[in-house]
Each structure stands twice: as C-alpha cells, then as structure tokens.
Design an enzyme around this catalytic site. Structure first.
Site, PDB file in Angstrom:
ATOM      1  N   ARG A  70      -0.602  82.140 -42.625  1.00  0.00           N
ATOM      2  CA  ARG A  70      -0.303  81.144 -41.615  1.00  0.00           C
ATOM      3  C   ARG A  70      -1.902  81.167 -41.038  1.00  0.00           C
ATOM      4  NH1 ARG A  70       3.171  78.619 -44.649  1.00  0.00           N
ATOM      5  NH2 ARG A  70       4.985  80.106 -44.579  1.00  0.00           N
ATOM      6  N   ASP A  97       7.255  82.004 -39.209  1.00  0.00           N
ATOM      7  CA  ASP A  97       6.346  81.007 -39.161  1.00  0.00           C
ATOM      8  C   ASP A  97       5.798  80.290 -38.364  1.00  0.00           C
ATOM      9  OD1 ASP A  97       5.391  82.248 -41.918  1.00  0.00           O
ATOM     10  OD2 ASP A  97       7.013  81.387 -43.113  1.00  0.00           O
ATOM     11  N   SER A 119      14.864  79.550 -50.335  1.00  0.00           N
ATOM     12  CA  SER A 119      13.985  79.119 -49.740  1.00  0.00           C
ATOM     13  C   SER A 119      12.791  80.261 -50.352  1.00  0.00           C
ATOM     14  CB  SER A 119      14.310  79.203 -47.744  1.00  0.00           C
ATOM     15  OG  SER A 119      13.010  79.253 -47.556  1.00  0.00           O
ATOM     16  N   ASP A 139      11.493  68.813 -47.437  1.00  0.00           N
ATOM     17  CA  ASP A 139      10.805  68.704 -46.108  1.00  0.00           C
ATOM     18  C   ASP A 139       9.686  67.769 -45.251  1.00  0.00           C
ATOM     19  OD1 ASP A 139      13.947  69.398 -45.437  1.00  0.00           O
ATOM     20  OD2 ASP A 139      12.730  72.028 -45.554  1.00  0.00           O
TER      21      ASP A 139
END
Ligand code: ARG
Length: 398
Positions: A94, A123, A174, A14
């Site tokens: 994050r 996220d 994922s 991605d």
C-alpha cells in the site's frame, strides 16, 4: 472545466464502475493508474477496460522491482508478521501504491486521488495516511465509502452505463494478490468456524502427493535472498519461482482471525509460499550469525515494525529509524539455508555462513570439546546471587 483525478485502478468491477461514478459526481477527468506488483491479472485487458469505460488516460506501471527492493526486502529483514502470523503481503504494497499515485498526481497536476477501498478495511487507512503524508494538498476520494450501492445496484449501474460487467464479474471472495502473497476473505470464510473450501486456493493448489519431497538451498547476502540451489537469480524471479515450487506442495497457507486497525476482527486466509519459506530461512540464518543481544532486541523491533506496516504508518519518522536499524542488523546475514519441502510442510534442515558464530568445539559433547566446565559453576554462582540473597533475607521467591 473538469478537474483531473488519479484513480488507483485494479481492473475489477468496483474501480471500473468508479470511473463513471467519479466523472458524474466530481465532474472529473479520470486518469487510471494500474500498478503491477506481480498480481497475475491480465493488465492489458484491464487497461482497455479503463479506456472503454471512459478514463481519459490509463497507465500500467511495472513496480515489481521497487516493490521487492524497498518494501518486501526490508520487511523480510525485519521478519515482519502481523500478530505473529500474517506476512503482510497486502499491507506492504500500500505505501508503494500511495507513493506512485502521488507522483502521478504531481506530474499530471491532478488535485484528487481516488481508490477503491471500502470503509471497513485497513487498506483505506494505508492509502489515505500514505497519500496525506506525502502530499497533504491532495483530496482523497474513496467512492466505496460514499456510494450506498449494493452489489446488485452496482451491477445495475454498470449495465445502465454500458460498462461491460461480464469481464469484470468477481467471485464471492474478496482477493488481493501481489508477489508476496494472496489474501482471501468473504464468502463462507466470514464464519470463523467454517473450513475454507479447497476452491479458494490458487497459489498453493496441491500438486504433489504425500511421498514427495524436495530439497532447496537458498543463498542470502546481507539479509536478501540472492540464489536458489546455487544459481544467482533476479529478486523478482526468485520470489516467483519459490512461489511456484513451494506452492505445488501446498506450502504457505494460513488461516487466521486478525485484529483490523479500525477495531473489528476479521477472518482471513493467506497463501504466501515464498514469503513463508524466506521468512523462516532468513530467521534461521540470523540465529547462526547474530549475537544474542542483537537478536533478542531485534525481536522487539520486529513486532513494532510489523504493526507500523499493518497500521499504514510507513512514511513516518519512526519507520525511517526502524528501517535503518534493521538494515544495519543485516551486515553478516550472508549464507545458505537448506530447506526440505514435503507434502503441505517444510522445514529448515541446514544452515551455513562464513560469518557463523556457532563454535563447534564449544558446543560439542565429543572429545574435541574445549569448554572448561569450571567456569560454569562460578558464572552461575554470580548469576544467581540476587535471588539467593532474597531468599536468605526471608523473601518468598516461589
Ligand atoms: N487483512 C489483510 C490486510 O489488512 C488483507 C486485506 C485485503 N484482503 C482482501 N481479501 N481483499 O492487510
């Protein structure tokens, strides 16, 4: 002239495709920033992939120490778990990533930051809110929220643009990994009834058999783990070692359905051997050294603290205050916790501390007992008065 843009680069398909896409759609000069939080990826390969795909520059930033000191340890001290279970590995990383991206943007004089989060996850919230809290002038671009490419179209786009997809091919799952844990979703996991296949596990692949067991002593100072079996260790090494030792027993797996911030439920699998053991050991040490009122009040703070991490509210006034509270609560959380690891399981089997407020002579039922039983009767008399009076006045308590 093209504008500079900082891309949170993972090395995966991605964000690799995003390099080209951002250049085309925003006329951007893409600077890829790869942040090492202990994920076992080959970061050098990723660096080359970024450059080969057209990033003007790529940086690999080792942020493991800061991650442990300023993010993992505060959440360990807060016994942080979202919805009482998830140890927050992905979530707690994050804000640090957001902070590093903003620092880069300011240093490079870039006005845009891009990340590879999808529109359905937590996220994106954590990145966006983190970045905006630190620098409100930065424009945030999330290509995955904008492009309407299916997986097949994404691969087609990659091929058309000479992006090597053989190395960036991803599995049906994922996955997000860092020192504190591994998060897995998609594939058959999207059906909450279907059992995870053994193939999804990487950190907790069972190498032991049912008769194996092992003891381990974890030393804590002010709520931070500092040693394993008496040997002082660097925090990052300690976590890595614990992941390896406990993972081999199949310890640290979690299968749950959780409530995402954006309102949908998702089924997640987690592997977090070190986090599970450290959280339990830490909690048990607190039970030994902390008075009841602080301990119980701290439970309330812990739930809020965990929610704040999950909801992406790290760089906020409340979080600042909560972190200080938690920090102050750790003054006496120093001692040793003994763990027994067994096949797919572990338990705390001992704890000791020079700050222990466990009093043997008060607790014991043997002849060294110093507890005076006559105090109990008077205490209970007063304790129960309000309800006795209610009953006497004809109120129904039951
Ligand atoms: N649900 C977890 C969170 O929001 C993990 C998200 C990332 N998971 C993944 N498999 N990519 O923190």
């Amino acid at each position: 002239m093209s504008e500079k843009l900082i891309l949170a680069y993972s090395g995966g398909l991605d964000t690799t495709v995003a390099i080209k896409w951002l250049q085309e759609n925003y006329n951007a000069e893409v600077i890829a920033v790869l942040i090492d939080l202990g994920q076992p990826d080959n970061l050098k390969d990723a660096y080359e992939r970024a450059i080969n795909t057209g990033a003007s520059k790529a940086y690999i930033i080792d942020a493991k120490n800061e991650f442990v000191k300023d993010y993992i340890y505060p959440s360990l001290k807060a016994n942080a778990r979202y919805e009482k279970k998830y140890t927050l590995a992905t979530a707690i990383a994050r804000p640090l990533i957001a902070k590093i991206l903003v620092n880069f943007a300011q240093k490079e004089n870039a006005k845009m930051i891009a990340h590879g989060c999808t529109a359905k996850g937590n996220d994106q919230v954590r990145f966006d809110v983190g970045i905006r809290s630190l620098d409100p002038d930065i424009k945030i671009i999330a290509p995955m929220r904008v492009w309407k490419l299916s997986r097949e179209e994404e691969i087609e786009y990659a091929q058309k643009n000479n992006i090597k997809i053989n190395v960036t091919k991803k599995s049906i799952y994922s996955i997000d990994e860092n020192l504190w844990g591994r998060s897995i979703e998609c594939g058959n996991l999207e059906d909450p009834w279907s059992e995870p296949l053994e193939e999804i596990y990487k950190w907790s692949k069972i190498e032991k058999n049912e008769k194996d067991n092992q003891y381990m002593e974890i030393g804590f100072e002010n709520g931070e783990p500092v040693s394993l079996d008496g040997e002082r260790m660097h925090s990052v090494d300690l976590i890595l070692k614990l992941n390896a030792i406990a993972g081999a027993y199949g310890i640290g797996r979690l299968d749950m359905v959780e409530n995402r911030l954006i309102g949908i439920k998702s089924r997640e699998i987690y592997e977090a051997p070190a986090a599970e053991i450290l959280l339990e050991a830490h909690r048990q040490l607190e039970s030994l050294v902390m008075d009841r009122e602080l301990l119980h009040y701290k439970y309330l703070i812990e739930d809020k603290f965990s929610e704040m991490i999950y909801y992406g509210l790290w760089f906020t006034p409340l979080m600042k205050c909560l972190i200080k509270f938690i920090e102050e609560s750790q003054n006496y959380v120093t001692g040793v916790v003994r763990i027994k690891m067994e096949y797919k399981n572990f338990s705390v089997v001992g704890r000791k501390s020079k700050y222990s407020i466990y009093d043997y002579n008060l607790a014991t039922y043997d002849k060294s007992d110093i507890f005076d039983p006559k105090f109990s009767e008077s205490f209970i008399k007063i304790w129960g008065y309000p309800y006795e009076i209610l009953a006497k006045k004809g109120r129904k308590n039951g």
